[in-house]
Design an enzyme around this catalytic site. Sequence first.
Site, mmCIF file in Angstrom:
data_model
loop_
_atom_site.group_PDB
_atom_site.id
_atom_site.type_symbol
_atom_site.label_atom_id
_atom_site.label_comp_id
_atom_site.label_asym_id
_atom_site.label_seq_id
_atom_site.Cartn_x
_atom_site.Cartn_y
_atom_site.Cartn_z
ATOM 1 C CD GLU A 132 43.830 45.743 40.534
ATOM 2 O OE1 GLU A 132 42.817 46.428 40.778
ATOM 3 O OE2 GLU A 132 44.240 44.838 41.294
ATOM 4 C CD GLU A 153 42.599 40.439 39.819
ATOM 5 O OE1 GLU A 153 43.480 41.244 40.144
ATOM 6 O OE2 GLU A 153 42.288 40.196 38.630
#
Length: 695
Positions: A132, A153
Amino acid sequence: METATRIEVPQESGKSVTTTSTTYIDHAGFRFALLTLTNSGHRPVTMGPTSLAGFEAALNSLDLSRVDAVAVTGQGPVFCAGADLKVMTALTTLEQAEDVARQGLTALGRLAALSVPTFAFINGVALGGGLELALHADYRTVAHSARALGFPEVRLGLIPGWGGIRRTVELLGPDLTARLVVTDSLAGRTLSSQAAANIGLVDRMLPGDGFLQASLDFAVGILSGKDSATAHMGPDKERKPFGAVAPFTALDAMRKKLDARLHGAAPAPYRALELISAAARTPRGTTGSAAEIRAFGELLLSDEARASIYAFHVTQSMVKKPTGRPAVEPLPVRSVGVIGAGLMASQLALIFAQKLRLPVRITDLSQERVDSALGRIGVQLDKQVSASRLAVEDSDDILALITGGTDKAVLADCDVVIEAVFEELDLKRAVFAEVEPLIRPDALLLTNTSSLSVEAMGATLNHPERLIGFHFFNPVAVLPLVEIVATQHTDEEALATAFDLAGRLQKTAVLVKDTPGFVVNRLLTRLIDQVLSLIDDGGDPGIVDRALEPLGLPMTPLQLLQYIGPGVQLHICETLNRAYPERFGVSRSLTAVVAAGLPGYLDNEGGISSAAAALLPPAHPTDSGEVRTNVLAALAQEVTAMLEESIVAGPQQIDLCMVLGANYPFHTGGLTPLLDREAGSTFHPGMRVPVSAVS
């Protein structure tokens, strides 16, 4: 000339944390501010609240009037391995959990908002929050040596909470984002550097040697306008935001697959799909949404996320430091013998040859069976070549290592001999009695038994100290668990060799006590036995079989039985019934199914077949919730018994076995967290494992 300014941040909870140092570099006429992520304790770079604050402080301290661009990189084999899970799981309130997402969005958003071009030089692993971070830069390079890029995740019960979903949707579109964030994550897959470049997740792949200088050269090309061949806007950079006129067919299809697989048991993939769909409907450049922050916060506090993160830590720690491995040097292994030429034996021969690149010799009573085994191995290698997972020359080399015949004398110089014949004690004893005089006294004897006593198998051996259970799981190439079974006679050198061999085969070894069924088969058989008992007593077989679906397990019990094979399962049931008659029975219907030669209870559509139904008693009304409670209570009772018998070192080993050997998903935590959550059980004093009230 280079100048450096290092921003020091305090350590979190007295432990080492990631820090950000800033170096100003002149390169080919351009001035760069290079931010380097490092960990003061020589641990992999991760980002917690303190580390994020340090990163944002480093950005805020930049004098942008002095630079043409800002770049972020890491050191060694890791760019950034993501968020600090230990820090995050210490949070207890929704406000704290949401603050983690809010802080990450703010810190990474600061990078995206800089008034000069920004670059991420991905020198190594970039996972989760690390990827990210890279996506918030305008351009990305990646080292060819970088091992893994991806979003783990969802498998951990979370979502990418620092803007990764929105940035990936803008870059690659919603369908590919869903594949990376949901499908690949649940499967535990990541991207290679080449794959990341192929799909446009990064702009350029560069050699690992001299990566920083090559990345700076790439950046100079961008800044000077000489290099415009970038993918940073993705393959469809003119894509219009999604409107209400056309459905996202790929997202809808993925949601249906999730329903069929998980039945809503794990909330994270569903929340991720919602956010992907929402991101595709909003204008480019939109910052993190309140929905993203709320989803991250709620998921972080969920039972599923806590269980998933626990399972992750258990699998990682046990891979690095397997419990029970003796501190002695293993014996050398230079060749391997495989006794048997069936389906399992073929898989064993292939993995030994492919992973060890050593000679492997297959023996069986029939040359025809040996030839069939060699043929199956060739087919599997061809499939790997066709899927671009193996080069043709490597396939040829591996196949050349595997030979076979009927004369067991070829095993004489093997350092390891493993048997994979039919699961029958007298047969296995006879095989070892024949082989032991032919091999060296220091050669290791392994048995792939799934339920039989290893000690009983070696009762007549002259050297029982070299016999070890080495139980693989089917399919061997996929499931990473090996149950290592030691007896009271096993010596430390043999045991150390078995652990070393498992590691070289890229398997995770768990030391288990020599008892029927060991760990995985004992628990799965208790589950199947309980289900069959309910069916034999007139429970509706369809309702009973589907009662566990809300837990999101890999298969229903009757699907699992069909996969194992009713004959094999009946044999295991009989073995466990002899050992534990008070808890394990021998199903009347399973006995009838085997006698009738049926493949199981199910038809091709997954329903109860008419042939099986004819063997069952009339069904009475059945409550799926009661079935589920009954089965989970039985499993909790069995786990407790296994720990009281010291079958393994502790509940963590049971959970590891169920994740790696039974393919239980992370949201179950393996098994004990699921039982604690779903069975309404309490913790047994000193065991830290759920105990059922079942008598």
